[in-house]
Enzyme design. Structure first.
Site, short mmCIF file in Angstrom:
data_model
loop_
_atom_site.label_atom_id
_atom_site.label_comp_id
_atom_site.label_asym_id
_atom_site.label_seq_id
_atom_site.Cartn_x
_atom_site.Cartn_y
_atom_site.Cartn_z
N GLN A 111 0.65 -1.13 -0.08
CA GLN A 111 0.40 -0.17 -0.27
C GLN A 111 1.11 0.99 -0.10
OE1 GLN A 111 -4.02 -0.86 2.79
NE2 GLN A 111 -1.86 -1.54 3.83
N ASN A 112 2.00 1.09 0.43
CA ASN A 112 3.13 1.81 0.57
C ASN A 112 3.71 2.91 -0.83
OD1 ASN A 112 2.87 1.23 2.94
ND2 ASN A 112 4.71 0.22 3.33
N HIS A 129 -1.33 0.82 -4.36
CA HIS A 129 -2.26 2.16 -3.88
C HIS A 129 -0.92 3.38 -4.90
CE1 HIS A 129 -3.90 1.56 0.23
NE2 HIS A 129 -4.45 1.33 -0.75
N CYS A 137 -2.99 9.01 -16.52
CA CYS A 137 -3.47 9.24 -16.77
C CYS A 137 -4.55 9.27 -16.38
CB CYS A 137 -3.67 9.54 -18.82
SG CYS A 137 -5.26 9.42 -19.39
N CYS A 140 -6.75 6.96 -19.94
CA CYS A 140 -7.04 5.78 -20.29
C CYS A 140 -5.52 4.92 -19.21
CB CYS A 140 -5.89 6.14 -21.56
SG CYS A 140 -3.78 7.02 -21.47
N GLY A 197 3.36 -4.49 8.78
CA GLY A 197 2.97 -3.05 9.37
C GLY A 197 1.73 -2.65 8.03
N THR A 198 0.51 -3.63 8.46
CA THR A 198 -0.49 -2.33 8.06
C THR A 198 -1.98 -2.73 8.93
OG1 THR A 198 -2.57 -2.86 6.51
CG2 THR A 198 -2.14 -4.76 6.89
N GLU A 228 0.62 -4.07 16.90
CA GLU A 228 -0.70 -4.07 16.97
C GLU A 228 -2.20 -5.07 16.80
OE1 GLU A 228 -3.01 -0.39 17.77
OE2 GLU A 228 -1.75 0.27 15.73
#
Ligand code: APR
Ligand code: ZN
Length: 267
Positions: A111-112, A129, A137, A140, A197-198, A228
């Site tokens: 995701q980084n 991400h 663009c 396209c 780490g997510t 956590e």
């Protein structure tokens, strides 16, 4: 803790097609704050979070004003993007690259936007991400380096006529189809997911481990390495959580895997 990293190492060796899924937590030991941890960017600045939630709609409504905003402190010349560009990988990133070299993981879906997995030597990386150093663009889907696009006239336009935006995927923005397909293909092929780490609360990324659990029931392993517990822990979607720092636990997992592989070597 040592037993859990050993257990994960033997699960990785027993797996046929393991992949790693990563989030901002793997880059905090590189000096980049995460979003929802105790010192997270959103945790400590709700207004910044609110602005981030408006960003994609601003692009759709008025791409020029989007570019004006992104050319300021919030964008490429701002502290956040500068820190992301200047950051260096930490032992957590190097450990995943080593697991790939050992053939124990086949792909990293991250995701980084920081590009630290490649800087650490990972080859097969899906940027779910987007990337900090690319433009895309919106029509396209073509991607460009910053040096390929003139920002004299805003918004910059693609050959297809579409407006160009940052490659980074903003809240409420659809994941680019090529990335989505690649990630789902990897998730469908895998029999082990290493979640690193997510907080696993952002969708559609958080559907990937859930799809695996639904599809493979107990035959697939989902291992969390996180500071956590997450909803995956609380809902028993993951098999187990190794609670702590990725920069310490992932290198320990590599060492444990190497020791096991050594023992398994034919005499
Ligand atoms: N080692 C292990 N876990 C860590 C570490 C560390 N060194 N540092 C932080 N963590 C944990 C935090 O406790 C938290 O549970 O990593 C998790 C990071 O979660 P988030 O901040 O929510 O980051 P992420 O899951 O990547 O967010 C997803 O949300 O804000 C958007 O687009 C942004 O890609 C991001 C997405
Ligand atoms: Zn285009």
């Amino acid at each position: 803790m040592e037993n859990l990293t050993k257990r994960a190492a033997s699960d990785l060796i027993a797996s046929k097609y393991a992949i790693a899924l990563t989030g901002a937590g793997i880059s905090t030991e590189s000096g980049l704050r995460d979003f929802r941890g105790p010192q997270g960017i959103w945790t400590t600045d709700r207004e910044a979070e609110a602005r981030a939630y408006e960003r994609y709609e601003r692009f759709l409504r008025d791409p020029k004003s989007y570019w004006e905003e992104m050319s300021g402190a919030e964008g490429t010349y701002g502290a956040f993007y500068r820190r992301v560009r200047e950051a260096e990988p930490n032992p957590g990133h190097y450990a995943l690259a080593e697991l790939e070299r050992l053939g124990l993981i086949k792909c990293v879906i991250t995701q980084n936007i920081d590009g630290l997995h490649e800087k650490a030597g990972s080859k097969n990386v899906v940027h779910y991400h987007g990337s900090v150093d690319k433009l895309r663009c919106a029509s396209c889907g073509s991607r460009f380096g910053f040096d390929e696009i003139s920002l004299e006239e805003l918004p910059p336009r693609c050959k297809c006529g579409g407006a160009i935006k940052y490659d980074v995927v903003h809240f409420k923005e659809p994941i680019p189809s090529d990335v989505m397909e690649w990630a789902e293909d990897e998730a469908l092929k895998c029999d082990l997911m290493l979640m690193c780490g997510t907080s696993a609360v952002v969708y559609p990324f958080a559907t990937l481990p859930r799809m695996l659990r639904l599809r493979a029931k107990t035959s697939a392993k989902i291992i969390e390495v996180n500071a956590e517990p997450t909803p995956l822990t609380h809902e028993n979607i993951s098999d187990y959580l190794i609670q702590g720092k990725t920069g310490e636990l992932l290198p320990a997992m590599v060492e444990a895997a190497k020791a096991l592989l050594e023992v398994q070597k034919p005499p």
